[in-house]
Write a protein that holds these residues in place. Structure first.
Motif, short mmCIF file in Angstrom:
data_model
loop_
_atom_site.label_atom_id
_atom_site.label_comp_id
_atom_site.label_asym_id
_atom_site.label_seq_id
_atom_site.Cartn_x
_atom_site.Cartn_y
_atom_site.Cartn_z
N LEU A 320 0.83 -1.19 0.00
CA LEU A 320 0.00 0.00 0.00
C LEU A 320 0.88 1.26 0.00
O LEU A 320 1.67 1.45 0.92
N PRO A 321 0.75 2.11 -1.03
CA PRO A 321 1.49 3.38 -1.00
C PRO A 321 1.03 4.21 0.18
O PRO A 321 -0.15 4.48 0.35
N SER A 322 1.97 4.61 1.03
CA SER A 322 1.60 5.07 2.37
C SER A 322 1.79 6.56 2.62
O SER A 322 1.79 7.00 3.77
N LEU A 323 1.98 7.34 1.57
CA LEU A 323 2.05 8.78 1.78
C LEU A 323 0.75 9.25 2.44
O LEU A 323 -0.33 8.75 2.12
N LYS A 324 0.87 10.19 3.34
CA LYS A 324 -0.31 10.66 4.09
C LYS A 324 -1.40 11.16 3.15
O LYS A 324 -1.13 11.94 2.23
N PRO A 325 -2.67 10.73 3.33
CA PRO A 325 -3.76 11.23 2.48
C PRO A 325 -3.95 12.73 2.67
O PRO A 325 -3.79 13.25 3.77
N GLU A 326 -4.30 13.42 1.59
CA GLU A 326 -4.45 14.87 1.63
C GLU A 326 -5.78 15.30 1.01
O GLU A 326 -5.82 15.78 -0.12
N PRO A 327 -6.88 15.10 1.73
CA PRO A 327 -8.19 15.46 1.18
C PRO A 327 -8.33 16.96 0.91
O PRO A 327 -9.19 17.35 0.12
N ALA A 328 -7.51 17.79 1.54
CA ALA A 328 -7.60 19.24 1.32
C ALA A 328 -7.02 19.64 -0.03
O ALA A 328 -7.27 20.76 -0.50
N THR A 329 -6.24 18.76 -0.66
CA THR A 329 -5.55 19.12 -1.90
C THR A 329 -6.19 18.47 -3.12
O THR A 329 -6.79 17.40 -3.03
N LEU A 330 -6.04 19.12 -4.25
CA LEU A 330 -6.51 18.57 -5.52
C LEU A 330 -5.32 18.22 -6.42
O LEU A 330 -5.37 17.26 -7.19
N VAL A 331 -4.26 19.01 -6.32
CA VAL A 331 -3.05 18.80 -7.14
C VAL A 331 -2.08 17.93 -6.34
O VAL A 331 -1.50 18.39 -5.35
N LYS A 332 -1.91 16.67 -6.76
CA LYS A 332 -1.06 15.76 -5.99
C LYS A 332 -0.80 14.49 -6.80
O LYS A 332 -1.39 14.27 -7.85
#
Length: 485
Positions: A320-332
């Protein structure tokens, strides 16, 4: 040092390969039933397993010999900590000369299976400090319980390859001769086998040898929880083993479902979630759109992936790619987090099957399906023009963090981004490409479901900051065809 280790070191002079094979055969001539062509000659169990008392004494004497006289004042990594270096050596000596110290080291190994100098520092001073340089000639001590006895192996800094590959021989010999249910932490032990193989052989060879060993263990042992764990580990090994081994993913999973779908050791929901995640990723690569939808919905329904995420990340972080989820961002980078990746793949599949209202449902229900500003727009009680403007502000802030890792230089960051993101050699290109693809899918769903206000604003933002010609042309063709139909 174990007698077998002394004998093999003397006979091989620290060499490996055929020299080590010949030395093992000379010391332990084995009959054809004991021998194996898979990974060469085996070591007899009674030569490598020792009693608890022997293990405790050998571990203690080894630690004392190699780390007992280390001068902690000379280690610069410790000088930046809050450790009282004036009294550090005395505390270390006091710890090592006590029965408490001897017991603490052994207890640590029983729980964690391996022990390094930094772990000793942790026990003595209560500090978690990473020490990346060799200390005192000793690299690591391994300990595993096999029935009522113990597999103890030491990796020294000198002749490191010899000690590493000898450890793989011991592991291999244990798995082929000891009942699986007698091997505590069996998955961790076979993981060490693969890790060390990969350091000294190719990735392909390490996967092949690990797979063959697990197949042999499977053939020789009855069904058990440990055997199921080995099957799952073998699957992960193939998942990360390159194209040749990745092609075997589906039949391996089918075999796991057939063997462990029900019964005493049936797959748990966590394990089903892991397998379904792998199937979803594989289905996307194979362009099996309906399967992506089936698996994607299973993962997000009842929040299965979210509920088991912590356990899965701890146990299967290499899947599982484990970078922290960022629901506040759209560009990622959507493929760097397992949750964002699944929503990305699911929305793409739903668009391909023209299930546009399903996409809108996801956007309304989950902020991580797009971003918080779009989620808040859909869930507002009344239309608010300001909610549309927040989408552009979100994208600008995202770009500022990507370019300068700070929201302070938005205008400068946006200028750098716009001048570079379409360049394939730019560090921003992959982020822009993933975001462009996802935003275009959102735009298709918005247009098809007549969400025109949001469509127009998101299109404006897209053309301003994220437009890639091939994605945009495909989006324009979609709109044109949709209008005609």
């Amino acid at each position: 040092m174990l007698k077998i280790d002394e004998q093999l070191l003397a006979k091989t002079k620290g060499n490996v390969g055929q020299v080590l094979e010949d030395a093992i055969q000379a010391l332990f001539p084995t009959d054809k039933e004991m021998d194996s062509s898979m990974y060469g000659a085996m070591l007899k169990l009674d030569s490598i397993l020792i009693s608890k008392e022997q293990a405790q004494n050998m571990i203690y004497s080894t630690v004392l010999q190699y780390w007992g006289d280390v001068d902690l004042l000379l280690h610069s990594v410790l000088q930046s900590t809050t450790i009282d270096l004036e009294n550090a050596n005395e505390r270390l000596h006091t710890f090592l000369s006590s029965s408490h110290g001897k017991k603490s080291i052994f207890d640590y190994l029983l729980i964690h299976n391996d022990f390094q100098f930094e772990n000793l520092i942790g026990l003595v001073f209560g500090k978690d400090i990473k020490i990346h340089i060799p200390v005192g000639g000793l690299h690591k001590i391994y300990l595993y319980q096999i029935g009522k006895k113990f597999l103890l192996h030491t990796i020294y800094n000198k002749r490191n390859e010899f000690w590493n590959l000898l450890f793989t021989k011991k592991i291999y010999s244990v798995f082929l001769q000891a009942p699986l249910d007698s091997i505590q932490d069996a998955t961790h032990l076979i993981q060490q086998f693969k890790i060390i193989l990969q350091q000294h052989h190719t990735l392909n060879q390490s996967v092949v040898l690990t797979n063959e060993l697990i197949q042999r263990v499977d053939h020789e042992n009855i069904r058990s929880y440990q055997l199921k764990e080995l099957h799952l580990f073998n699957l992960i090994t193939h998942f990360n083993g390159g194209k040749r081994h990745y092609r075997k993913i589906k039949p391996l999973i089918e075999e796991i479902f057939a063997s462990w779908g029900k019964g005493k050791w049936a797959l748990s929901e966590k394990e089903n979630t892991l397998l379904t995640y792998i199937l979803a990723v594989n289905a996307s690569k194979e362009k099996e759109t309906e399967k992506v939808i089936e698996y994607g919905k299973y993962l997000i329904n009842k929040d299965r992936l979210i509920n088991h995420s912590i356990e899965l990340l701890v146990e299967y972080s290499d899947v599982l790619p484990s970078l922290k989820p960022e629901p506040a961002t759209l560009v990622k980078r959507y493929n760097k987090n397992y949750l964002e990746k699944i929503f990305y793949l699911l929305i793409e599949a739903l668009i391909q099957k023209q299930q546009f209202h399903e996409v809108i449902t996801l956007l309304k229900k989950y902020d991580i399906a797009s971003c918080i500003s779009i989620y808040e727009y859909f869930n507002a009680q009344h239309f608010d023009q300001d909610l549309l403007h927040r989408i552009e502000a979100t994208v600008q802030r995202d770009i500022a963090y990507i370019v300068h890792n700070s929201p302070q230089y938005v205008l400068q960051s946006v200028e750098v981004w716009i001048n570079n993101y379409q360049n394939e050699k730019s560090p921003y290109f992959e982020i822009a490409r993933e975001t462009s693809k996802h935003v275009c899918n959102l735009l298709k769903a918005l247009f098809a479901t007549e969400q025109y206000e949001l469509f127009e604003k998101l299109m404006e933002v897209y053309k301003k900051y994220l437009k890639l010609d091939d994605h945009f042309e495909e989006l324009r063709d979609f709109v044109s065809l949709f209008v005609k139909n």
